[in-house]
Design an enzyme around this catalytic site. Structure first.
Site, mmCIF file in Angstrom:
data_model
loop_
_atom_site.group_PDB
_atom_site.id
_atom_site.type_symbol
_atom_site.label_atom_id
_atom_site.label_comp_id
_atom_site.label_asym_id
_atom_site.label_seq_id
_atom_site.Cartn_x
_atom_site.Cartn_y
_atom_site.Cartn_z
ATOM 1 N N TYR A 1 0.834 -1.200 0.000
ATOM 2 C CA TYR A 1 0.000 0.000 0.000
ATOM 3 C C TYR A 1 0.874 1.257 0.000
ATOM 4 O O TYR A 1 1.831 1.375 0.770
ATOM 5 C CB TYR A 1 -0.914 0.018 1.231
ATOM 6 N N GLY B 1 -5.126 5.936 0.190
ATOM 7 C CA GLY B 1 -6.476 6.008 0.722
ATOM 8 C C GLY B 1 -7.429 5.098 -0.004
ATOM 9 O O GLY B 1 -7.144 3.904 -0.195
#
Length: 524
Positions: free
Chosen positions: A69, A76
């Site tokens: 990520y 987000g």
């Protein structure tokens, strides 16, 4: 790290704080913020090896086409969107760029120093996947006192202090503005002048810098120091007020407070006993019961004193935490996705601190109201005027000062509504529960400023009251500790005889309070 000859770094006193991933204390944050101690990275090979291992692990993942990520994905709610391999190096720059929307006043230079240190401490834990060079760059900012200009508004305190911390990331890369020798200037100019090339963020480093609680924690560390000092100062001012009002010093009896054993409250009562030379209760005290603003002062100030240990624990844990996302466990070979950027502990401390601190203002304002009112001050002149009898009709003493203190108190009390209950769903409902910790910290700092103003006003008046009391024939001698303290205050501000504007006096006292100028009580 590319660097050529550069102007000399600011001089600092004290032993360096060596960062090696081990915990540091709130006082060390304050020392760096006030430039009393420099910062160095540990030279131990094991420390550098631990930092390097995280970055090397990420590099291996990228070579194996692993999904991380914020490294191979968008941020987000865009975490399901893959970033092309050729764009991975651009992603950190994009992160600080689109977060460049901060508003409001800039943080003070002291707060900016604290922010840099707090972020550095977290990254030194070695689980954020950053390079050792990034740590060196952060130390460089502190060494040369080239600090990011950080707008104070724009953080909801979960997913970290993204927007304010984007200004730290941008400055490292030679963008936006810095505070340099007290002036705002372009970061690119300040770096170039010192021969420092702009940094190029590595794949996870933008996220590691920005996705944490450094701003709220830094502000909270500064707030903690100010509130701790105000509790001590409020105690000394209370002792002065009791003496000026010819009050009953036996309200602070040791056996009385043994019956309600809050330890902080007991310490406040003990300090008042020592100040007033009142070791025990006589059979018949001169006046049975004073008004609550003096009689119950240990119960008001004691709330702060008893809260300080757990405030310290919450903030110290946050300061020494790895609070970005994701985190790297090299030994287990995994990337851990979580929510350590959530600032709930800081928010809770700041919301409670501003309530307890505002009560100090309310206490001191009520003492000031008694001091100036000839109906309640037991023989002192109206408004504590020091003018001669012939000049008394023209002089109004502390009349306006009490009005001002009441205004500052009202504003402090108004700001005590908790910020942490105002969570807002943001960022396409990815950040759907947020802490508001940074807003709570900013509120607390504003409340503390107002409390310091009330303390300055009441201190000025209480010293006047003690001196006026000592001139009365019926007066008991002023205890030596209080007499010495009044003398110390008089070295800074003169007594009020003929009316004069007191704004310069009060501002000067506020600066001294902010600087913790007077040594108040021992560590016990």
């Amino acid at each position: 790290m590319t660097q050529t000859s550069a102007p000399s770094a600011p001089l600092r006193q004290g032993q360096p704080i060596i960062l090696d991933g081990q915990p540091i204390g709130l006082e060390e944050v304050l020392a760096v913020a006030e430039q009393r101690r420099p910062v160095m990275l540990s030279a131990e090979p094991g420390f550098r090896a631990r930092i390097d291992a995280g970055q090397q692990f990420l590099e291996r993942l990228l070579e194996e086409e692993g999904v991380v990520y914020g490294v191979t994905t968008g941020y987000g709610d865009a975490c399901t969107r893959a970033v092309a391999a050729e764009d991975i190096d651009l992603l950190p720059h994009q992160l600080f760029t689109f977060h460049g929307c901060g508003m409001g006043q800039a943080l003070t230079v002291e707060a900016s120093r604290a922010v840099v240190l707090v972020r550095l401490v977290s990254l030194c834990r070695g689980v954020s996947g950053v390079s050792f060079e990034l740590l060196e760059r952060l130390v460089w900012l502190l060494e040369h006192d080239v600090l990011p200009v950080i707008p104070e508004e724009g953080s909801v305190g979960a997913s970290g202090d993204l927007t304010p911390l984007s200004y730290l990331a941008a400055v490292l890369c030679g963008e936006r503005e810095v505070i340099d020798n007290g002036h705002h200037r372009l970061a690119s100019e300040a770096l170039a002048e010192r021969g420092m090339t702009p940094y190029r963020l590595k794949p996870k480093e933008g996220l590691a810098l920005m996705n944490g609680t450094a701003v709220m924690t830094a502000l909270a560390a500064l707030a903690f120091s100010r509130c701790e000092y105000l509790a001590r100062l409020a105690t000394r001012i209370t002792a002065l007020s009791v003496q000026a009002l010819d009050g009953n010093p036996y309200h602070f009896d040791a056996e009385l407070f043994a019956a309600k054993p809050h330890p902080g409250q007991q310490r406040i009562a003990a300090r008042l006993r020592d100040d007033l030379h009142a070791p025990s209760t006589p059979r018949n005290s001169p006046r049975l019961q004073d008004r609550y603003s003096t009689r119950c002062a240990p119960h008001v100030i004691g709330v702060v004193e008893d809260a300080l240990p757990w405030w310290r624990e919450f903030l110290t844990n946050e300061l020494n935490s790895a609070n970005d996302n994701p985190l790297i466990d090299v030994e287990a070979g995994k990337v851990m996705h979580g929510g350590h950027f959530y600032g709930g502990h800081v928010a809770f401390v700041m919301d409670s601190m501003k309530q307890a601190a505002a009560n100090l203002a309310d206490l001191l304002d009520r003492q000031l109201a008694l001091l100036v009112d000839s109906r309640y001050n037991h023989g002192l002149p109206s408004n504590l005027s020091g003018a001669s009898a012939a000049r008394l009709p023209l002089n109004h003493g502390y009349k306006a000062v009490q009005i001002g203190a009441s205004a500052w108190t009202a504003e402090a009390l108004k700001l005590t509504m908790p910020a942490s209950v105002f969570s807002r769903s943001t960022e396409c409902h990815n950040q759907d529960k947020v802490s508001m910790g940074t807003i709570a910290a900013r509120d607390a700092l504003r409340v503390l400023t107002l409390v310091e103003q009330v303390a300055a006003a009441t201190l000025h008046a209480a010293c006047q009251g003690v001196e006026l009391r000592s001139q009365l024939q019926s007066a008991t001698p002023t205890p030596q500790r209080l007499s010495d303290f009044v003398d110390q205050v008089r070295q800074q501000v003169a007594a009020l005889e003929e009316d004069r504007a007191l704004d310069r006096d009060l501002n000067h006292l506020c600066r001294l309070i902010h600087q913790r100028h007077w040594s108040l009580y021992d560590a016990g």
